[in-house]
Design a protein around this motif. Structure first.
Motif, mmCIF file in Angstrom:
data_model
loop_
_atom_site.group_PDB
_atom_site.id
_atom_site.type_symbol
_atom_site.label_atom_id
_atom_site.label_comp_id
_atom_site.label_asym_id
_atom_site.label_seq_id
_atom_site.Cartn_x
_atom_site.Cartn_y
_atom_site.Cartn_z
ATOM 1 N N MET A 121 0.853 -1.188 0.000
ATOM 2 C CA MET A 121 0.000 0.000 0.000
ATOM 3 C C MET A 121 0.889 1.238 0.000
ATOM 4 S SD MET A 121 -3.012 1.123 2.698
ATOM 5 C CE MET A 121 -4.216 -0.096 2.186
ATOM 6 N N ASP A 122 0.945 1.918 -1.107
ATOM 7 C CA ASP A 122 1.760 3.130 -1.196
ATOM 8 C C ASP A 122 0.966 4.298 -0.609
ATOM 9 O OD1 ASP A 122 0.000 4.221 -3.163
ATOM 10 O OD2 ASP A 122 1.145 3.279 -4.774
ATOM 11 N N PRO A 123 1.602 5.468 -0.415
ATOM 12 C CA PRO A 123 0.905 6.586 0.225
ATOM 13 C C PRO A 123 -0.403 6.978 -0.457
ATOM 14 C CG PRO A 123 3.253 7.006 0.228
ATOM 15 C CD PRO A 123 3.050 5.759 -0.581
ATOM 16 N N ARG A 128 -4.041 6.846 1.219
ATOM 17 C CA ARG A 128 -4.918 8.010 1.296
ATOM 18 C C ARG A 128 -6.353 7.639 0.904
ATOM 19 N NH1 ARG A 128 -2.753 12.835 1.119
ATOM 20 N NH2 ARG A 128 -1.000 12.070 -0.134
ATOM 21 N N ARG A 129 -6.490 6.917 -0.210
ATOM 22 C CA ARG A 129 -7.817 6.540 -0.697
ATOM 23 C C ARG A 129 -8.501 5.578 0.277
ATOM 24 N NH1 ARG A 129 -9.989 2.393 -3.263
ATOM 25 N NH2 ARG A 129 -7.985 1.315 -3.440
ATOM 26 N N PRO A 184 -9.123 -5.446 -2.169
ATOM 27 C CA PRO A 184 -9.239 -4.013 -1.929
ATOM 28 C C PRO A 184 -9.910 -3.738 -0.593
ATOM 29 C CG PRO A 184 -10.920 -4.730 -3.461
ATOM 30 C CD PRO A 184 -10.010 -5.908 -3.244
ATOM 31 N N VAL A 185 -9.714 -2.530 -0.072
ATOM 32 C CA VAL A 185 -10.276 -2.183 1.229
ATOM 33 C C VAL A 185 -11.793 -2.236 1.202
ATOM 34 C CG1 VAL A 185 -10.399 0.326 0.842
ATOM 35 C CG2 VAL A 185 -10.055 -0.576 3.163
ATOM 36 N N GLU A 186 -12.414 -2.009 0.049
ATOM 37 C CA GLU A 186 -13.867 -2.075 -0.050
ATOM 38 C C GLU A 186 -14.386 -3.469 0.311
ATOM 39 O OE1 GLU A 186 -12.482 1.371 -2.304
ATOM 40 O OE2 GLU A 186 -11.908 -0.768 -2.331
ATOM 41 N N GLY A 188 -7.789 5.161 3.411
ATOM 42 C CA GLY A 188 -8.018 5.858 4.680
ATOM 43 C C GLY A 188 -9.296 6.664 4.666
ATOM 44 N N HIS A 189 -9.569 7.350 3.558
ATOM 45 C CA HIS A 189 -10.826 8.093 3.442
ATOM 46 C C HIS A 189 -12.018 7.151 3.574
ATOM 47 C CE1 HIS A 189 -9.536 12.153 2.617
ATOM 48 N NE2 HIS A 189 -8.698 11.751 1.678
ATOM 49 N N ALA A 190 -11.917 5.980 2.961
ATOM 50 C CA ALA A 190 -13.017 5.014 3.018
ATOM 51 C C ALA A 190 -13.239 4.520 4.450
ATOM 52 C CB ALA A 190 -12.730 3.838 2.085
ATOM 53 N N VAL A 191 -12.159 4.274 5.173
ATOM 54 C CA VAL A 191 -12.278 3.789 6.547
ATOM 55 C C VAL A 191 -12.862 4.871 7.450
ATOM 56 C CG1 VAL A 191 -10.974 3.022 8.567
ATOM 57 C CG2 VAL A 191 -10.459 2.056 6.310
ATOM 58 N N VAL A 192 -12.385 6.102 7.314
ATOM 59 C CA VAL A 192 -12.924 7.199 8.129
ATOM 60 C C VAL A 192 -14.411 7.401 7.832
ATOM 61 C CG1 VAL A 192 -12.836 9.686 8.534
ATOM 62 C CG2 VAL A 192 -10.720 8.357 8.482
ATOM 63 N N ASP A 193 -14.777 7.311 6.567
ATOM 64 C CA ASP A 193 -16.195 7.414 6.216
ATOM 65 C C ASP A 193 -17.004 6.291 6.870
ATOM 66 O OD1 ASP A 193 -15.950 9.701 4.713
ATOM 67 O OD2 ASP A 193 -15.843 8.654 2.778
ATOM 68 N N TRP A 194 -16.436 5.086 6.879
ATOM 69 C CA TRP A 194 -17.139 3.951 7.501
ATOM 70 C C TRP A 194 -17.367 4.215 8.990
ATOM 71 C CZ3 TRP A 194 -16.994 0.534 11.432
ATOM 72 C CH2 TRP A 194 -17.820 -0.588 11.339
ATOM 73 N N ILE A 195 -16.329 4.706 9.688
ATOM 74 C CA ILE A 195 -16.457 4.989 11.126
ATOM 75 C C ILE A 195 -17.499 6.078 11.364
ATOM 76 C CG2 ILE A 195 -15.266 5.860 13.172
ATOM 77 C CD1 ILE A 195 -12.704 4.566 12.045
#
Length: 473
Positions: free
Chosen positions: A1-3, A7-8, A52-54, A10-17
């Motif tokens: 996982m590159d920066p 970033r992408r 993928p994180v999804e 991380g946005h998805a995880v924060v949105d999930w929380i």
């Protein structure tokens, strides 16, 4: 996982929380599935190719979230609060991203110094004795929990009581720890881990009306042990016991400890947070006698687990008791004697950058924001207690100085236990129970920042409705 991928994702995880927090109140507080449901839903092993994180978040929604006990739920009134907040989560995220190993000042200078300052900030916020500040003989450190704080305090006390011999000779004679019958189970565990044996803790009786330790009983126990050749090592006084939030008379206990040279540890794991409010500092009268003190910001001060704030009045005693210095950890900063190495203040060597989440919380909420949170919890508990007191079917089972209310049905233990079962089965709230002077009691603990008057009133409505049905059966 590159920066950029991070970033992408991380946005998805924060949105999930964020979505979880927005909707958690719509979920059942506890899982309705039987044991083994999560294990049965998971594949037999990891995938051959990365996903993928999804895909991970989809399974988080499908498998994990429905089978949780939701501690952040506004209807969670069980045990004690263990609440987090947005600033705390962000601080933890930064800590994880930095990946700092803060065992020594040299391995993380900012990690160490920020923690030292945060504990000084907290000591000021609670108006703790000046000797607990890092600018004096003592200082503070973040432990993982009050259980670890109890163990570290016990080890420091044994070092003092044995005049340092326990480091070389082990537990070479009989030592004793003392706590009230309402003291936390971690006190007994600490005594066992420290080598004091099964009878290492003497349980001191409490006043039946207040559930607080009786100083006269403590004095009698210490004098009896001395006469029998047992060395009193540590007394643990509690501010806000787990069962009822009873407050031990710390000043009277402290005078007895000072008279006999016994280490006094004050466990304020839950109720220590209350001292951010000047009007609740009465509970801390006598803390100036303490050799050590702890409370859990991860309970009632909006900081995610794990974060126990632990102070000692004399850091030299603690360091002398716990320090071990292998060659591979030697460094110029440590040898200079001008830095703090927190590895000498705890059992494990390694340590996370926990101070970051505390820093984020203190800066985001400020003193007034934290006080508003505590006052809200107390007011909501008072609101609920008033409902109980006004209903002839119920009675209050203990004083409620903070945000825990203990109560019961007058119809007796079996009826109270059945009421708890029925209410918890609804999925709208979660309460727990205890026994007070042998009698069954329900516990409603307020603490979530999401809890409002509506949720407390809903809990009372559920209890009242189920009590009607139960008592008419």
């Amino acid at each position: 996982m590159d920066p950029e991928e991070f970033r992408r994702a991380g946005h998805a995880v924060v949105d999930w929380i964020a979505d979880y927090w927005e909707t958690v109140g719509q979920r059942p507080v506890t899982s309705q599935d039987p044991p083994g449901a999560v294990a049965a839903a998971l594949p037999a092993g990891p995938t051959e190719q990365g996903e993928p994180v999804e895909a991970v978040l989809a399974d988080l929604d499908r498998i994990v979230a429905p089978r949780l006990t939701h501690w952040q739920h506004p209807g969670f009134f069980g045990y004690f609060p263990a609440n987090t907040s947005g600033p705390s989560v962000l601080g933890d995220l930064v800590s994880s991203g930095l990946g700092v190993q803060g065992m020594l000042w040299a391995t993380g200078p900012a990690c160490t110094e920020l923690e030292t300052v945060m504990l000084d900030w907290l000591a000021d916020l609670l108006d703790l004795p000046k000797r607990f500040r890092s600018t004096g003989p003592g200082g503070g450190v973040i432990q993982d929990s009050a259980s670890s704080a109890a163990l570290v305090a016990t080890l420091g006390a044994l070092h003092r009581a044995s005049k340092g011999r326990w480091r070389t000779d082990g537990v070479d004679r009989r030592y004793r720890a003392y706590a009230s019958t309402q003291g936390h189970s971690s006190i007994e565990k600490a005594a066992r881990m420290a080598g004091l044996g099964a009878d290492g803790v003497r349980a001191i009786e409490v006043d039946p009306a207040t559930q607080a330790m009786r100083p006269a009983a403590l004095r009698a126990a210490i004098e009896a042990d001395l006469a029998a050749g047992v060395v009193p090592a540590i007394v643990v006084a509690t501010i806000g016991t787990t069962s009822t939030t009873a407050v031990d008379p710390v000043a009277e206990i402290g005078e007895i400890c000072a008279e006999h040279g016994v280490w006094l540890h004050v466990d304020a794991a839950y109720a220590g947070s209350a001292a951010v409010c000047p009007e609740l500092r009465w509970s801390h009268a006598g803390v100036e006698y303490a050799d050590s003190y702890c409370f859990d910001p991860h309970k009632w001060l909006l900081t995610g687990f794990d974060c126990d704030a632990f102070w000692v009045a004399d850091r030299g005693e603690l360091i002398e008791a716990l320090t071990v210095m292998p060659e591979y950890l030697r460094n110029a900063a440590t040898e200079s004697g001008v830095v703090i190495d927190y590895r000498d203040w705890q059992v494990p060597l390694g340590r996370r950058f926990r101070a970051l989440k505390l820093w984020f919380v203190l800066r985001w909420y400020g003193v007034e924001g934290l006080r508003a949170h505590i006052r809200s919890g107390v007011a909501l508990a008072d609101r609920f207690a008033a409902r109980v007191a006004a209903d002839d079917r119920f009675e209050l089972a203990a004083p409620h100085p903070f945000s825990l209310v203990c109560f019961r049905l007058r119809a007796g233990d079996e009826a109270s236990a059945e009421l708890l079962r029925r209410v918890n089965t609804t999925g709208r709230v979660l309460l727990t129970h205890t026994r007070i002077e042998g009698r069954y009691a329900l516990r409603l603990a307020v603490g979530s920042p999401l809890t409002t008057e509506h949720h407390v009133d809903e809990a009372w409505h559920l209890l009242s409705t189920e009590a009607d049905a139960l008592l008419s059966d």
